[in-house]
Design a protein around this motif. Structure first.
Motif, mmCIF file in Angstrom:
data_model
loop_
_atom_site.group_PDB
_atom_site.id
_atom_site.type_symbol
_atom_site.label_atom_id
_atom_site.label_comp_id
_atom_site.label_asym_id
_atom_site.label_seq_id
_atom_site.Cartn_x
_atom_site.Cartn_y
_atom_site.Cartn_z
ATOM 1 N N UNK A 350 9.916 8.293 -2.927
ATOM 2 C CA UNK A 350 10.116 6.933 -3.420
ATOM 3 C C UNK A 350 9.280 5.931 -2.623
ATOM 4 N N UNK A 351 9.265 6.080 -1.291
ATOM 5 C CA UNK A 351 8.482 5.182 -0.447
ATOM 6 C C UNK A 351 6.996 5.234 -0.801
ATOM 7 N N UNK A 352 6.453 6.450 -0.912
ATOM 8 C CA UNK A 352 5.031 6.597 -1.179
ATOM 9 C C UNK A 352 4.669 6.134 -2.580
ATOM 10 N N UNK A 353 5.529 6.370 -3.551
ATOM 11 C CA UNK A 353 5.255 5.929 -4.916
ATOM 12 C C UNK A 353 5.277 4.404 -5.015
ATOM 13 N N UNK A 354 6.226 3.764 -4.355
ATOM 14 C CA UNK A 354 6.300 2.303 -4.418
ATOM 15 C C UNK A 354 5.142 1.674 -3.658
ATOM 16 N N UNK A 355 4.749 2.305 -2.545
ATOM 17 C CA UNK A 355 3.586 1.809 -1.814
ATOM 18 C C UNK A 355 2.322 1.938 -2.654
ATOM 19 N N UNK A 356 2.163 3.066 -3.340
ATOM 20 C CA UNK A 356 0.971 3.277 -4.165
ATOM 21 C C UNK A 356 0.936 2.297 -5.332
ATOM 22 N N UNK A 357 2.100 1.972 -5.899
ATOM 23 C CA UNK A 357 2.147 0.971 -6.961
ATOM 24 C C UNK A 357 1.719 -0.394 -6.425
ATOM 25 N N UNK A 358 2.125 -0.699 -5.183
ATOM 26 C CA UNK A 358 1.684 -1.941 -4.554
ATOM 27 C C UNK A 358 0.179 -1.975 -4.391
ATOM 28 N N UNK A 359 -0.429 -0.833 -4.091
ATOM 29 C CA UNK A 359 -1.885 -0.754 -3.980
ATOM 30 C C UNK A 359 -2.548 -1.110 -5.311
ATOM 31 N N UNK A 360 -1.996 -0.597 -6.399
ATOM 32 C CA UNK A 360 -2.538 -0.931 -7.727
ATOM 33 C C UNK A 360 -2.478 -2.439 -7.977
ATOM 34 N N UNK A 361 -1.352 -3.027 -7.641
ATOM 35 C CA UNK A 361 -1.191 -4.464 -7.835
ATOM 36 C C UNK A 361 -2.191 -5.242 -6.988
ATOM 37 N N UNK A 362 -2.445 -4.766 -5.767
ATOM 38 C CA UNK A 362 -3.415 -5.425 -4.889
ATOM 39 C C UNK A 362 -4.825 -5.339 -5.460
ATOM 40 N N UNK A 363 -5.207 -4.168 -5.976
ATOM 41 C CA UNK A 363 -6.536 -4.011 -6.578
ATOM 42 C C UNK A 363 -6.701 -4.971 -7.751
ATOM 43 N N UNK A 364 -5.648 -5.088 -8.560
ATOM 44 C CA UNK A 364 -5.695 -6.008 -9.701
ATOM 45 C C UNK A 364 -5.839 -7.454 -9.247
ATOM 46 N N UNK A 365 -5.050 -7.841 -8.243
ATOM 47 C CA UNK A 365 -5.079 -9.222 -7.766
ATOM 48 C C UNK A 365 -6.441 -9.576 -7.173
ATOM 49 N N UNK A 366 -6.986 -8.685 -6.348
ATOM 50 C CA UNK A 366 -8.293 -8.939 -5.732
ATOM 51 C C UNK A 366 -9.379 -9.043 -6.800
ATOM 52 N N UNK A 367 -9.299 -8.206 -7.830
ATOM 53 C CA UNK A 367 -10.277 -8.254 -8.922
ATOM 54 C C UNK A 367 -10.196 -9.586 -9.664
ATOM 55 N N UNK A 368 -8.980 -10.074 -9.903
ATOM 56 C CA UNK A 368 -8.813 -11.360 -10.576
ATOM 57 C C UNK A 368 -9.345 -12.506 -9.735
ATOM 58 N N UNK A 369 -9.075 -12.448 -8.437
ATOM 59 C CA UNK A 369 -9.565 -13.497 -7.535
ATOM 60 C C UNK A 369 -11.089 -13.518 -7.517
ATOM 61 N N UNK A 370 -11.700 -12.342 -7.431
ATOM 62 C CA UNK A 370 -13.161 -12.247 -7.397
ATOM 63 C C UNK A 370 -13.762 -12.728 -8.710
ATOM 64 N N UNK A 371 -13.147 -12.383 -9.821
ATOM 65 C CA UNK A 371 -13.635 -12.810 -11.130
ATOM 66 C C UNK A 371 -13.561 -14.328 -11.253
ATOM 67 N N UNK A 372 -12.468 -14.899 -10.764
ATOM 68 C CA UNK A 372 -12.314 -16.358 -10.799
ATOM 69 C C UNK A 372 -13.375 -17.039 -9.954
ATOM 70 N N UNK A 373 -13.671 -16.455 -8.774
ATOM 71 C CA UNK A 373 -14.705 -17.021 -7.911
ATOM 72 C C UNK A 373 -16.075 -16.963 -8.560
ATOM 73 N N UNK A 374 -16.373 -15.857 -9.250
ATOM 74 C CA UNK A 374 -17.650 -15.705 -9.927
ATOM 75 C C UNK A 374 -17.804 -16.703 -11.077
ATOM 76 N N UNK A 375 -16.702 -16.925 -11.792
ATOM 77 C CA UNK A 375 -16.730 -17.896 -12.898
ATOM 78 C C UNK A 375 -16.953 -19.319 -12.386
ATOM 79 N N UNK A 376 -16.327 -19.640 -11.253
ATOM 80 C CA UNK A 376 -16.520 -20.974 -10.663
ATOM 81 C C UNK A 376 -17.949 -21.144 -10.157
ATOM 82 N N UNK A 377 -18.498 -20.073 -9.565
ATOM 83 C CA UNK A 377 -19.873 -20.145 -9.060
ATOM 84 C C UNK A 377 -20.869 -20.294 -10.209
ATOM 85 N N UNK A 378 -20.595 -19.614 -11.317
ATOM 86 C CA UNK A 378 -21.476 -19.682 -12.473
ATOM 87 C C UNK A 378 -21.430 -21.052 -13.135
ATOM 88 N N UNK A 379 -20.235 -21.684 -13.077
ATOM 89 C CA UNK A 379 -20.086 -23.013 -13.674
ATOM 90 C C UNK A 379 -20.772 -24.082 -12.829
#
Length: 379
Positions: A350-379
Motif C-alpha cells: 500500500x505504501x509503495x503504490x500510494x507513493x508511486x501514484x504521487x509520482x504520477x501526479x508530480x509528473x503531471x503537475x510539473x508538465x503543466x507548469x512547464x507548458x504554462x511557462x512555455x505559453x507565457x514565453x511564446x506570448x
C-alpha cells in the motif's frame, strides 16, 4: 514550487487512489474479521487496524510523492538501487518466512517490511534513468541494453530466490515495458522477447518447485485438484457466483468464513464480488483503469524522456499487478500471491503504490507548469 505543484494536481488520480485505498481498508475488515479469530487467533479488527495505520502512512507517502520533484530521482537512482539490493540481501539473513517465502524483514516495534515491493519501484526509476541517458546510442545493444539488463536480472534473481515468483514476474514485465518504450531497435526487442520465452520454458521445466508447479494444476484443472491446489480457486468461483449482480451485502459474504484462504490479501476481489456483486467489482476495475489510463496520458504529456518512461513504468506496474492478481482469482493465470493494488491487505504494498501514484501526479503537475511557462514565453 510546492504550492505550484499542489495547484496543478491531477484530481482524477488523487480521487481514484483515495477512494480505492479507503475502500480497501473497509474490505480488509470485512474479509478478515472472522478468519482473524478462527485462523490467526487475533481480534476481529486486528488486520483492519494494521491496514488503517498503513493507510495513514500511505497518505503521507502519497503526499511525499506529489511534492518531491520527479527529476531528482535521476540524481538518486544509484543510492535507491543500492539500498534496495542491500535490503534484498538482508532478507536472506534476517528475513521472516511466511507461506514458504522468506520475503519480509522484521522491524522492531513496527512490523514487517517487504523489500521486494520497494524493488519494483527502484527498478522503474533505474530503468527510466538509464534509458534516458542512453537514448543517443540506444541502437547499440552492447552499450545501451546489455548492462542494465544484467543488473535488472540480478535484482529479479534475488526476488526469485526468496522465492517470490509473482513479484519477480511483475518486476521483469515492467522493466521490459520501459525497454520497449525507450526506442530500442525492433531486432533487439524481438531477440529479447525470444530469450524471455525460452527462459520461461526452461524455468517452467527445471526452475520451479513442486509447490509452484502445482499452482498451474490449480489454475487450469481446479476441480481435479479440489482438495489441494484447486481449493482456493473453486471457492473464489463460488464467491463470485454467490454475489451475482448486486452482492449479498457488505459483511454478509459466506466464503470468507474459513472457506476462502487469504481472503483479505490475494482474494479480496472475490470477497468484493460476493458482497458487492458485479457492480462493486466494476467500480474497483473502473478506478484502477482510470489510474492506469491517466498514467499513460501523463507519459504522453511529459516534456522529457525520463518523465515519460517513469510514468509508463508506474502505470505499467499498477496495470500489470492488477491483471496478475485478477488472473489468479479467475483461473486465467496461476496463483502468485500478488496483492491487488491499493485494495489488498499489506502495508508495504500500500505504501509503495500510494507513493508511486504521487509520482504520477508530480509528473503531471510539473508538465503543466512547464507548458504554462512555455505559453507565457511564446506570448
Amino acid at each position: 514550487m510546492i504550492l505550484r505543484i499542489l495547484k496543478n494536481i491531477d484530481f482524477t488520480i488523487l480521487f481514484a487512489v483515495l477512494a480505492l485505498s479507503a475502500f480497501g481498508t473497509v474490505m480488509v475488515y470485512s474479509a478478515s474479521m472472522v478468519s482473524g479469530v478462527m485462523v490467526y487467533e487475533v481480534t476481529p479488527d486486528f488486520f483492519f487496524k494494521r491496514q488503517a495505520i498503513s493507510w495513514g502512512m500511505g497518505l503521507f507517502a502519497l503526499f511525499l510523492g506529489i511534492i518531491f520533484p520527479y527529476k531528482n530521482y535521476r540524481r538518486l537512482f544509484k543510492l535507491i538501487l543500492l539500498v534496495t539490493v542491500v535490503l534484498l540481501a538482508l532478507v536472506f539473513v534476517f528475513g521472516h518466512t511466511s507461506n514458504n517465502a522468506q520475503s519480509w524483514l522484521p522491524i522492531p516495534g513496527i512490523g514487517k517490511f517487504q523489500p521486494a515491493e520497494m524493488a519494483k519501484m527502484s527498478l522503474i526509476i533505474y530503468m527510466a534513468t538509464i534509458f534516458t541517458k542512453k537514448s543517443d546510442y540506444i541502437d547499440d545493444f552492447t552499450r545501451a541494453l546489455l548492462p542494465p539488463i544484467i543488473l535488472m536480472m540480478l535484482v529479479v534473481a534475488m526476488i526469485l530466490k526468496q522465492p517470490d515468483l509473482g513479484t519477480a514476474l511483475i518486476a521483469l514485465s515492467v522493466s521490459g515495458l520501459i525497454i520497449m518504450s525507450s526506442g530500442v531497435r525492433k531486432i533487439h526487442l524481438f531477440s529479447m522477447i525470444g530469450i524471455a520465452v525460452v527462459g520461461a520454458i526452461v524455468m517452467y521445466n527445471f526452475g520451479l518447485s513442486e509447490e509452484q508447479l502445482s499452482r498451474f494444476n490449480g489454475a487450469y484443472q481446479p476441480f481435479e485438484y479440489a482438495d489441494d491446489a484447486g481449493y482456493q480457486l473453486i471457492n473464489s468461483y463460488l464467491a463470485i457466483h454467490n454475489g451475482g449482480l448486486f452482492g449479498t451485502g457488505l459483511g454478509a459474504g459466506v466464503q470468507k468464513l474459513g472457506y476462502l484462504p487469504e481472503a483479505h490479501t490475494d482474494f479480496i476481489m472475490a470477497v468484493i464480488a460476493e458482497e458487492l456483486g458485479i457492480i462493486g467489482v466494476g467500480v474497483v476495475l473502473l478506478l484502477l483503469g482510470l489510474i492506469v489510463l491517466r498514467g499513460l496520458f501523463i507519459s504522453m504529456e511529459s516534456h522529457d524522456t525520463f518523465g515519460r518512461l517513469l510514468a509508463i513504468g508506474v502505470a505499467g506496474l499498477i496495470g500489470i499487478q492488477s491483471m496478475i492478481n485478477l488472473g489468479g482469482l479467475t483461473g486465467l493465470l496461476p496463483l502468485t500471491g500478488v496483492p491487488l493494488p491499493f485494495v489488498s491487505y499489506g502495508g508495504t504494498s500500500l505504501l509503495m503504490m500510494m507513493f508511486s501514484a504521487g509520482m504520477l501526479i508530480n509528473i503531471h503537475a510539473v508538465s503543466k507548469i512547464k507548458k504554462s511557462q512555455q505559453e507565457k514565453a511564446a506570448a
